[in-house]
Design an enzyme around this catalytic site. Structure first.
Site, PDB file in Angstrom:
ATOM      1  N   ASP A 145       0.712  -1.200  -0.040  1.00 26.13           N
ATOM      2  CA  ASP A 145       0.054   0.066  -0.199  1.00 26.13           C
ATOM      3  C   ASP A 145       0.793   1.439  -0.130  1.00 26.13           C
ATOM      4  OD1 ASP A 145      -2.620  -1.719   0.465  1.00 26.13           O
ATOM      5  OD2 ASP A 145      -1.710  -1.949   2.160  1.00 26.13           O
ATOM      6  N   HIS A 173      -5.005  -3.172   6.294  1.00 23.98           N
ATOM      7  CA  HIS A 173      -4.955  -3.750   4.803  1.00 23.98           C
ATOM      8  C   HIS A 173      -6.260  -3.752   4.429  1.00 23.98           C
ATOM      9  CE1 HIS A 173      -3.057  -4.797   1.223  1.00 23.98           C
ATOM     10  NE2 HIS A 173      -3.586  -6.057   1.242  1.00 23.98           N
TER      11      HIS A 173
END
Ligand code: LMR
Length: 333
Positions: A145, A173
């Site tokens: 990410d 996440h």
């Protein structure tokens, strides 16, 4: 798919350098054993000078013996008709079992990176089942990410992506993750001084990063694999090399003792620095505003709900699932 990219990078010395021999122990299942034998054959045939041993097995109590690093990648993807709570339970059982095995046989200083989704809660389950290991050494992978966020900021600013630093991913996440453009920098300057389009930062940028994994699945027909492997290498390298002065990296870690006021006893992605000894410390000098804090809280609420949902796997009583309906894993769009 992730492992197949990752193993060749590890064997080539990308993480530990050209003077560190490596032994790879591959954990599979009865169903994947043949494929595992195939991967092991390809690794052997690659004649990597640093690769001194490849072994395979299906018993984590054997495979994890003396492991210095445990990269926990395998997990079941959510199929049609499977409730999120059921997925947490199915995958949670894998990580409870692996936590117990690590607790019993791994190196006492093992570093664990959980990649299989939902990785934050799986990491929490894993560390709760490994009480003799340091909770601090368990990570949930949010480096992918971070890399995605850096790429988007670089593209928007028209700079090469190595100009983007101090990029924090806060939280889970999942689609509640918070790419922090308040503290990130482009060419040493606050992002907001370089990209003045606040609407783009708050909406397009944030959502693009949050949903990147799902969009990729729609295009490819499967989850990200090569970029995930690259980000695992990045995450490991960040722990074994000193963090450049003034910069930091993101990783999902156990929140106990965090200086930000985030709930204790969950696994939350936060900004960290390392001296390169495998350990890390949380970065203290970050600023918050209402937008950032509001988003962080949403991810925290989601993780607390996930934790209640797996209480039976963490030794904390009966599970109760009331997951917020509007949040998803990146791949669940
Ligand atoms: C990703 O972010 O690419 C993956 O976590 C998506 C998924 O759910 O497999």
């Amino acid at each position: 798919m992730i492992s197949n990219h990752l193993l060749f990078k590890l064997a080539s010395g990308e993480v530990f350098g050209q003077d560190q021999p490596i032994a790879l122990k591959l954990l599979g299942s009865e169903r994947s054993l043949q494929a595992l034998e195939g991967v092991a054959m390809e690794l052997e045939d690659s004649l990597y000078p640093l690769l001194r041993e490849v072994s395979i097995g299906i018993d984590p109590y054997v495979v994890f013996e003396d492991a210095d690093w445990a990269l926990l990648i395998g997990a079941k993807p959510r199929g049609p008709g499977v409730e999120r709570a059921a997925l947490l339970d199915i995958n949670g059982q894998i990580f409870a079992e692996q936590g117990k095995a690590l607790n019993a046989v791994a190196s006492r200083n093992v570093k664990v990176i959980v990649v299989g989704n939902p990785c934050n809660t799986n990491a929490l389950i894993c560390l709760k089942n490994a009480p003799n290991l340091q909770a601090k050494n368990f990570h949930a992978l949010t480096r992918l990410d971070e890399n995605r966020a850096k790429c988007q900021l670089a593209l928007k600013a028209g700079v090469f992506y190595d100009k983007v630093s101090n990029m924090t991913i806060w939280g889970n996440h999942s689609t509640t993750q918070v790419p922090d453009f308040l503290n990130a920098k482009i060419d040493g300057k606050p992002v907001k001084e370089v990209i003045k389009d606040t609407k783009w930062l708050e909406e397009d940028f944030t959502v693009t990063v949050q949903k990147r994994g799902g969009v990729l699945i729609q295009k490819w027909g499967r989850s990200s694999a090569a970029s995930t492997a690259v980000s695992i290498v990045d995450a490991m390298r960040s722990l074994v090399t000193p963090t450049p002065e003034g910069d930091w990296f993101s990783t999902g870690v156990y929140t106990t003792g965090n200086p930000y006021g985030i709930a204790e006893d969950i696994v939350f992605s936060m900004p960290c620095r390392s001296k390169g000894d495998g350990d890390y410390e949380l970065v203290k000098d970050v600023v918050m505003d209402d937008f950032l804090w509001g988003r962080i809280k949403k991810s925290e609420v989601e993780l607390i709900a996930e934790k209640r949902c797996v209480a039976h796997l963490t030794g904390e009583g009966n599970a109760f699932c009331d997951l917020p309906g509007d949040t998803m894993l990146p791949g669940e769009m």
